[in-house]
Enzyme design. Structure first.
Site, PDB file in Angstrom:
ATOM      1  N   ASP A  27       4.116  -2.236   2.430  1.00  0.00           N
ATOM      2  CA  ASP A  27       4.508  -2.469   3.810  1.00  0.00           C
ATOM      3  C   ASP A  27       4.605  -1.096   4.492  1.00  0.00           C
ATOM      4  OD1 ASP A  27       5.685  -3.773   6.084  1.00  0.00           O
ATOM      5  OD2 ASP A  27       7.609  -2.941   5.418  1.00  0.00           O
ATOM      6  N   ASP A  29       6.328  -0.196   8.164  1.00  0.00           N
ATOM      7  CA  ASP A  29       7.579   0.123   8.850  1.00  0.00           C
ATOM      8  C   ASP A  29       8.758  -0.133   7.908  1.00  0.00           C
ATOM      9  OD1 ASP A  29       9.657   0.393  10.944  1.00  0.00           O
ATOM     10  OD2 ASP A  29       7.941   0.288  12.291  1.00  0.00           O
ATOM     11  N   ASP A 245      10.370  -3.343   2.384  1.00  0.00           N
ATOM     12  CA  ASP A 245      11.787  -3.158   2.711  1.00  0.00           C
ATOM     13  C   ASP A 245      12.441  -4.469   3.121  1.00  0.00           C
ATOM     14  OD1 ASP A 245      10.319  -3.155   5.245  1.00  0.00           O
ATOM     15  OD2 ASP A 245      12.258  -2.674   6.141  1.00  0.00           O
TER      16      ASP A 245
HETATM   17 MG   LIG Z   1       8.968  -3.337   6.858  1.00  0.00          MG
END
Ligand SMILES: [Mg+2]
Length: 307
Positions: A27, A29, A245
């Site tokens: 991923d 961001d 995240d």
């Molecule tokens: Mg993310």
């Protein structure tokens, strides 16, 4: 063996972990950057993973950019990236339709990211840009003549979403032969503070509600991305690590596709969330628990230096 802190692995376990995957899906961001700034140390980890022979893919639910624009962003933030390494949901939408030999027009609720990816595979579209209600909505609904060449509606993030766009999209997808595609279902976009930035999922849900039809979803945690990676690059799910995240997109994608999962705590999901999910009675929540976690990606760097 769920949710193990990578820093607590003994040397042998660590070596086994690093040797257990050939492909890394990450991923962006919250793992590699926060909005417009690289997370310190992450570019070095990506570089090192590639140096030791891991194939690396940037996997994002963002649909407002094209793959080429992501490559530019990666380069600006000191990540080496090639077009083929970027999996954004605007690209997934274009790939999905292309695979179906789609030759009609797409009505887009979204931005130029989707439009340009469609263009790249030779698919025509309408709907881009503002579409305000000029007279009154009842008149507009009554007088609207659907374009008979529209064969798909793609919904992503659209800052200019309006009553007109919602009713047009819903009108198109009431025909079951018209593809109804949602790039992703994230309800919120990253926000620099506690203010809420509504995401693509909000736009999709209003059209789903108006049309009483569910869209086909392409972004994380839906497994479509894995299908593409398997068919294009021969990805072996068992030898793949998903880094993210967020439990309900990144980690859940990994679980659904049979990848190993590594949660970084530099973004949305906290260790408290993980503890709660671990002890949950709901199997759906337990699916959000990663195999491993680490505070931030850069913590991996010293471990990778010996490989
Ligand atoms: Mg993310």
């Amino acid at each position: 063996m769920a949710a193990r802190n990578v820093l607590t692995l003994c040397k042998e376990e660590l070596v086994n972990f690093i040797n257990s995957f050939d492909v890394v899906l990450s991923d962006c961001d919250g793992v590699l950057w926060l909005e417009k700034e690289a997370i310190s140390g992450s570019p070095e980890v990506v570089k090192r993973l590639k140096e030791i022979g891991k194939k690396f893919f940037y996997v994002t639910n963002n649909n407002t950019k094209t793959r080429a624009q992501f490559v530019e962003k990666c380069q600006d933030l000191k990540y080496e990236a090639k077009l083929d390494e970027v999996m954004c949901t605007s690209y997934l939408a274009a790939t999905y339709l292309k695979e179906k030999n789609f030759s009609q027009k797409v009505y887009i609720v979204g931005t130029s990211g989707i439009a340009e990816e469609l263009e790249a595979v030779g698919i025509d579209y309408i709907g881009l840009g503002p579409d305000p209600v000029i007279t009154d909505s009842a008149e507009m609904v009554r007088d609207f003549k659907p374009d008979p060449t529209v064969g798909a509606v793609v919904v992503g993030f659209d800052e200019q979403i309006s009553y007109a766009k919602i009713f047009k999209a819903a009108t198109y997808v009431q025909d079951p032969n018209v593809h109804f595609i949602g790039t992703n279902c994230d309800n919120q976009r990253p926000s620099p503070n506690s203010n809420i930035s509504p995401g693509s999922g909000c736009m999709l849900r209003v059209i789903e509600a108006a049309s009483n039809r569910k869209a086909v979803l392409l972004g994380k945690p839906e497994p479509y991305i894995s299908q593409i990676l398997i068919s294009k690059y021969g990805l072996d799910p068992v030898r793949t690590l998903m880094i993210g995240d967020k439990g309900d997109t990144d980690i859940l994608l990994g679980k659904r596709c049979g990848f190993k999962t590594l949660l970084v705590l530099s973004g949305v999901t906290t260790l408290k969330d993980v503890e709660r999910w671990k002890n949950s009675d709901s199997s759906e929540e337990r699916d959000l628990v990663p195999d491993y976690y680490i505070n931030q990606l850069s913590d991996l760097l010293p471990m990778l230096s010996t490989f």
